[in-house]
Design a protein around this motif. Structure first.
Motif, PDB file in Angstrom:
ATOM      1  N   ILE A  10       3.642  15.890 -35.816  1.00 34.22           N
ATOM      2  CA  ILE A  10       3.073  16.096 -34.470  1.00 34.22           C
ATOM      3  C   ILE A  10       2.355  17.451 -34.424  1.00 34.22           C
ATOM      4  O   ILE A  10       1.232  17.545 -33.921  1.00 34.22           O
ATOM      5  N   SER A  11       2.995  18.483 -34.961  1.00 35.63           N
ATOM      6  CA  SER A  11       2.387  19.824 -34.950  1.00 35.63           C
ATOM      7  C   SER A  11       1.066  19.845 -35.706  1.00 35.63           C
ATOM      8  O   SER A  11       0.057  20.349 -35.186  1.00 35.63           O
ATOM      9  N   SER A  12       1.056  19.306 -36.916  1.00 37.19           N
ATOM     10  CA  SER A  12      -0.185  19.340 -37.703  1.00 37.19           C
ATOM     11  C   SER A  12      -1.269  18.485 -37.053  1.00 37.19           C
ATOM     12  O   SER A  12      -2.449  18.851 -37.074  1.00 37.19           O
ATOM     13  N   SER A  13      -0.890  17.371 -36.446  1.00 37.67           N
ATOM     14  CA  SER A  13      -1.881  16.529 -35.781  1.00 37.67           C
ATOM     15  C   SER A  13      -2.429  17.214 -34.534  1.00 37.67           C
ATOM     16  O   SER A  13      -3.636  17.126 -34.261  1.00 37.67           O
ATOM     17  N   LEU A  14      -1.561  17.876 -33.776  1.00 37.33           N
ATOM     18  CA  LEU A  14      -2.028  18.604 -32.596  1.00 37.33           C
ATOM     19  C   LEU A  14      -2.970  19.743 -32.990  1.00 37.33           C
ATOM     20  O   LEU A  14      -3.951  20.009 -32.287  1.00 37.33           O
ATOM     21  N   ILE A  15      -2.688  20.391 -34.108  1.00 38.05           N
ATOM     22  CA  ILE A  15      -3.559  21.463 -34.595  1.00 38.05           C
ATOM     23  C   ILE A  15      -4.902  20.893 -35.046  1.00 38.05           C
ATOM     24  O   ILE A  15      -5.952  21.512 -34.839  1.00 38.05           O
ATOM     25  N   ILE A  19      -9.329  21.697 -34.039  1.00 38.23           N
ATOM     26  CA  ILE A  19     -10.114  22.059 -35.222  1.00 38.23           C
ATOM     27  C   ILE A  19     -11.262  21.072 -35.422  1.00 38.23           C
ATOM     28  O   ILE A  19     -12.361  21.463 -35.807  1.00 38.23           O
ATOM     29  N   SER A  20     -11.014  19.805 -35.120  1.00 41.05           N
ATOM     30  CA  SER A  20     -12.051  18.791 -35.321  1.00 41.05           C
ATOM     31  C   SER A  20     -13.236  18.964 -34.374  1.00 41.05           C
ATOM     32  O   SER A  20     -14.273  18.327 -34.558  1.00 41.05           O
ATOM     33  N   TRP A  21     -13.106  19.831 -33.378  1.00 41.92           N
ATOM     34  CA  TRP A  21     -14.203  20.078 -32.431  1.00 41.92           C
ATOM     35  C   TRP A  21     -14.792  21.478 -32.581  1.00 41.92           C
ATOM     36  O   TRP A  21     -15.698  21.844 -31.834  1.00 41.92           O
ATOM     37  N   MET A  22     -14.278  22.268 -33.529  1.00 40.04           N
ATOM     38  CA  MET A  22     -14.789  23.629 -33.725  1.00 40.04           C
ATOM     39  C   MET A  22     -16.175  23.590 -34.362  1.00 40.04           C
ATOM     40  O   MET A  22     -16.482  22.673 -35.137  1.00 40.04           O
ATOM     41  N   PRO A  23     -16.996  24.596 -34.056  1.00 39.25           N
ATOM     42  CA  PRO A  23     -18.330  24.654 -34.686  1.00 39.25           C
ATOM     43  C   PRO A  23     -18.204  24.635 -36.215  1.00 39.25           C
ATOM     44  O   PRO A  23     -17.314  25.271 -36.791  1.00 39.25           O
ATOM     45  N   LEU A  28     -15.529  13.703 -35.571  1.00 38.55           N
ATOM     46  CA  LEU A  28     -14.959  12.731 -34.636  1.00 38.55           C
ATOM     47  C   LEU A  28     -13.900  11.874 -35.307  1.00 38.55           C
ATOM     48  O   LEU A  28     -12.870  11.567 -34.711  1.00 38.55           O
ATOM     49  N   PHE A  29     -14.140  11.499 -36.557  1.00 39.10           N
ATOM     50  CA  PHE A  29     -13.191  10.632 -37.249  1.00 39.10           C
ATOM     51  C   PHE A  29     -11.840  11.329 -37.419  1.00 39.10           C
ATOM     52  O   PHE A  29     -10.794  10.730 -37.159  1.00 39.10           O
ATOM     53  N   LEU A  30     -11.845  12.592 -37.845  1.00 44.79           N
ATOM     54  CA  LEU A  30     -10.577  13.304 -38.005  1.00 44.79           C
ATOM     55  C   LEU A  30      -9.881  13.509 -36.664  1.00 44.79           C
ATOM     56  O   LEU A  30      -8.647  13.495 -36.592  1.00 44.79           O
ATOM     57  N   PHE A  31     -10.650  13.682 -35.603  1.00 46.93           N
ATOM     58  CA  PHE A  31     -10.075  13.757 -34.263  1.00 46.93           C
ATOM     59  C   PHE A  31      -9.309  12.474 -33.941  1.00 46.93           C
ATOM     60  O   PHE A  31      -8.153  12.507 -33.514  1.00 46.93           O
ATOM     61  N   GLY A  34      -6.225  12.066 -36.045  1.00 46.72           N
ATOM     62  CA  GLY A  34      -5.158  12.916 -35.511  1.00 46.72           C
ATOM     63  C   GLY A  34      -4.431  12.232 -34.364  1.00 46.72           C
ATOM     64  O   GLY A  34      -3.190  12.236 -34.299  1.00 46.72           O
ATOM     65  N   LEU A  35      -5.190  11.600 -33.474  1.00 48.02           N
ATOM     66  CA  LEU A  35      -4.576  10.855 -32.377  1.00 48.02           C
ATOM     67  C   LEU A  35      -3.787   9.650 -32.906  1.00 48.02           C
ATOM     68  O   LEU A  35      -2.707   9.343 -32.400  1.00 48.02           O
ATOM     69  N   PHE A  36      -4.322   8.991 -33.917  1.00 49.41           N
ATOM     70  CA  PHE A  36      -3.655   7.842 -34.538  1.00 49.41           C
ATOM     71  C   PHE A  36      -2.314   8.278 -35.125  1.00 49.41           C
ATOM     72  O   PHE A  36      -1.293   7.604 -34.955  1.00 49.41           O
ATOM     73  N   THR A  37      -2.292   9.423 -35.778  1.00 57.15           N
ATOM     74  CA  THR A  37      -1.052   9.930 -36.374  1.00 57.15           C
ATOM     75  C   THR A  37      -0.024  10.267 -35.298  1.00 57.15           C
ATOM     76  O   THR A  37       1.162   9.957 -35.448  1.00 57.15           O
ATOM     77  N   ILE A  38      -0.482  10.870 -34.220  1.00 50.38           N
ATOM     78  CA  ILE A  38       0.434  11.169 -33.108  1.00 50.38           C
ATOM     79  C   ILE A  38       1.026   9.874 -32.570  1.00 50.38           C
ATOM     80  O   ILE A  38       2.230   9.785 -32.319  1.00 50.38           O
ATOM     81  N   TYR A  39       0.183   8.851 -32.407  1.00 53.95           N
ATOM     82  CA  TYR A  39       0.678   7.545 -31.966  1.00 53.95           C
ATOM     83  C   TYR A  39       1.758   7.027 -32.913  1.00 53.95           C
ATOM     84  O   TYR A  39       2.810   6.555 -32.465  1.00 53.95           O
TER      85      TYR A  39
END
Length: 180
Positions: A10-15, A19-23, A28-31, A34-39
């Motif tokens: 959960i921690s690594s996915s939340l992090i 990061i997936s939206w940083m310049p 988008l895929f990693l974002f 990350g949500l898929f992993t949290i699920y």
């Protein structure tokens, strides 16, 4: 160990989400992964509660409902990408389809109050191994820097066989115990 694994995932996915939206890191895929992993972790842990309960609560339905939405978005992005020859669009279809399959199974599980005695355990094991697959895939892609289609899909394919192995092992033990 399971709780530590869950906290770590959960921690690594939340992090990974901000990061997936940083310049220069926009992905988008990693974002969505990350949500898929949290699920997977949340639903896998919530499956344990079905050892003693027979009805899904609003949290169960919300977690699965959110993943249903994210999976549908992944599938739409995948179709758009395939139609426009955007590379790796098949990954959106692959993981979106997999997420859609899991959430449909969740809602069928929630609807059936007469699930097999150990269905909660099978659901837990499948989703937690799924989260492990996600972490192995992330390590291969981000840690080792291998980003080809095989690196993205092979852990899922191999991990699925591992899930099937455990599901069969649990069902066999359950059937053997009923005969005794």
């Amino acid at each position: 160990m399971g709780k530590l694994f869950s906290i770590g995932m959960i921690s690594s996915s939340l992090i990974s989400i901000p990061i997936s939206w940083m310049p220069n890191h926009e992905n988008l895929f990693l974002f969505l992964i990350g949500l898929f992993t949290i699920y997977l972790v949340l639903a896998g842990n919530k499956a344990l509660t079905f050892k003693t309960k027979t009805k899904a609560d609003w949290i169960d339905k919300t977690v699965s409902g959110c993943m249903l939405i994210f999976s549908s978005i992944m599938i739409m992005i995948g179709f758009y990408g395939v139609l426009n020859n955007i590379s790796f669009s098949v990954l959106y279809l692959f993981f979106g389809g997999f997420g859609l399959f899991l959430t449909i199974k969740d809602f069928k599980f929630y609807k059936n109050s007469k699930n097999p005695k150990n269905a909660w355990l099978i659901s837990h094991i499948g989703k937690m191994i799924g989260a492990l697959i996600a972490s192995i895939t992330a390590f291969i892609i981000a840690g080792l820097g291998i980003g080809n289609l095989i690196a993205w899909t092979l852990p899922t394919i191999l991990g699925t066989f591992y899930i099937i192995y455990w599901k069969r092992k649990i069902k066999i033990k359950t059937v053997a115990n009923k005969d005794v």
